[in-house]
Scaffold this motif. Structure first.
Motif, PDB file in Angstrom:
ATOM      1  N   ALA A 142       5.639   5.711  -8.695  1.00 19.81           N
ATOM      2  CA  ALA A 142       6.365   4.799  -9.599  1.00 19.81           C
ATOM      3  C   ALA A 142       5.952   3.347  -9.370  1.00 19.81           C
ATOM      4  CB  ALA A 142       7.873   4.964  -9.422  1.00 19.81           C
ATOM      5  N   LEU A 143       5.525   3.036  -8.155  1.00 21.00           N
ATOM      6  CA  LEU A 143       5.051   1.686  -7.823  1.00 21.00           C
ATOM      7  C   LEU A 143       3.555   1.523  -8.089  1.00 21.00           C
ATOM      8  CD1 LEU A 143       7.029   1.141  -4.497  1.00 21.00           C
ATOM      9  CD2 LEU A 143       7.447   0.010  -6.713  1.00 21.00           C
ATOM     10  N   SER A 144       2.964   2.503  -8.759  1.00 23.80           N
ATOM     11  CA  SER A 144       1.554   2.498  -9.174  1.00 23.80           C
ATOM     12  C   SER A 144       0.549   2.683  -8.044  1.00 23.80           C
ATOM     13  CB  SER A 144       1.231   1.213  -9.956  1.00 23.80           C
ATOM     14  OG  SER A 144       2.031   1.139 -11.109  1.00 23.80           O
ATOM     15  N   PHE A 145       0.966   3.344  -6.954  1.00 23.60           N
ATOM     16  CA  PHE A 145       0.004   3.707  -5.920  1.00 23.60           C
ATOM     17  C   PHE A 145      -0.887   4.824  -6.463  1.00 23.60           C
ATOM     18  CE2 PHE A 145       2.685   1.274  -3.317  1.00 23.60           C
ATOM     19  CZ  PHE A 145       2.163   1.155  -2.033  1.00 23.60           C
ATOM     20  N   ALA A 146      -2.104   4.883  -5.997  1.00 28.69           N
ATOM     21  CA  ALA A 146      -3.000   5.983  -6.354  1.00 28.69           C
ATOM     22  C   ALA A 146      -2.413   7.284  -5.795  1.00 28.69           C
ATOM     23  CB  ALA A 146      -4.385   5.734  -5.770  1.00 28.69           C
TER      24      ALA A 146
END
Length: 133
Positions: free
Chosen positions: A36-40
């Motif tokens: 959700a925090l846009s980590f890979a």
């Protein structure tokens, strides 16, 4: 004789299952939050596993298994983390990498966790009790 000595294999399996459910929640929640925090996905998978493996070792080494006579915290954690990285991190990473086109990302993560959990019982017993059977 301390509490927990001579625990039956079925008691250990039951306790391991309880810890495993909690590990799954911790791993999956961390993974989901990081996605959700846009980590890979592969980085989120690794970080979720790392948080869960620390929790797992802490609980399994105190509650599930009996510590070996020559128990060394650092040595046991190293064995636990290495075997865990090969088994649970390996299975979840392969699942997250290979299965999303077939299952979707979150189902792939869960499949990897389940496969790793099944294999991890023996690895955890080896690292904490210094035996497999």
């Amino acid at each position: 004789m301390s509490e927990g000595e001579n625990r039956t294999l079925s008691a250990k399996l039951g306790r391991f299952a309880v810890v495993g459910v909690l590990n799954t929640v911790i791993d999956f929640a961390t993974f989901t939050a990081l996605i959700a925090l846009s980590f890979a996905p592969l980085l989120a998978n690794f970080l979720g596993w790392a948080v869960a493996v620390i929790f797992s070792f802490a609980v399994n080494s105190r509650w599930t298994f009996e510590r070996a006579e020559r128990f060394s915290l650092h040595r046991a954690f190293a064995k636990f983390a290495v075997s865990g990285s090969i088994i649970s991190l390996g299975s979840s990473t392969l699942a997250v990498y290979l299965l999303p086109p077939l299952t979707g990302l979150f189902a792939a993560k869960l499949i990897g966790i389940v496969i790793g959990a099944i294999l991890n019982f023996f690895a955890a017993r080896w690292s904490i009790e210094d035996r497999i059977v």
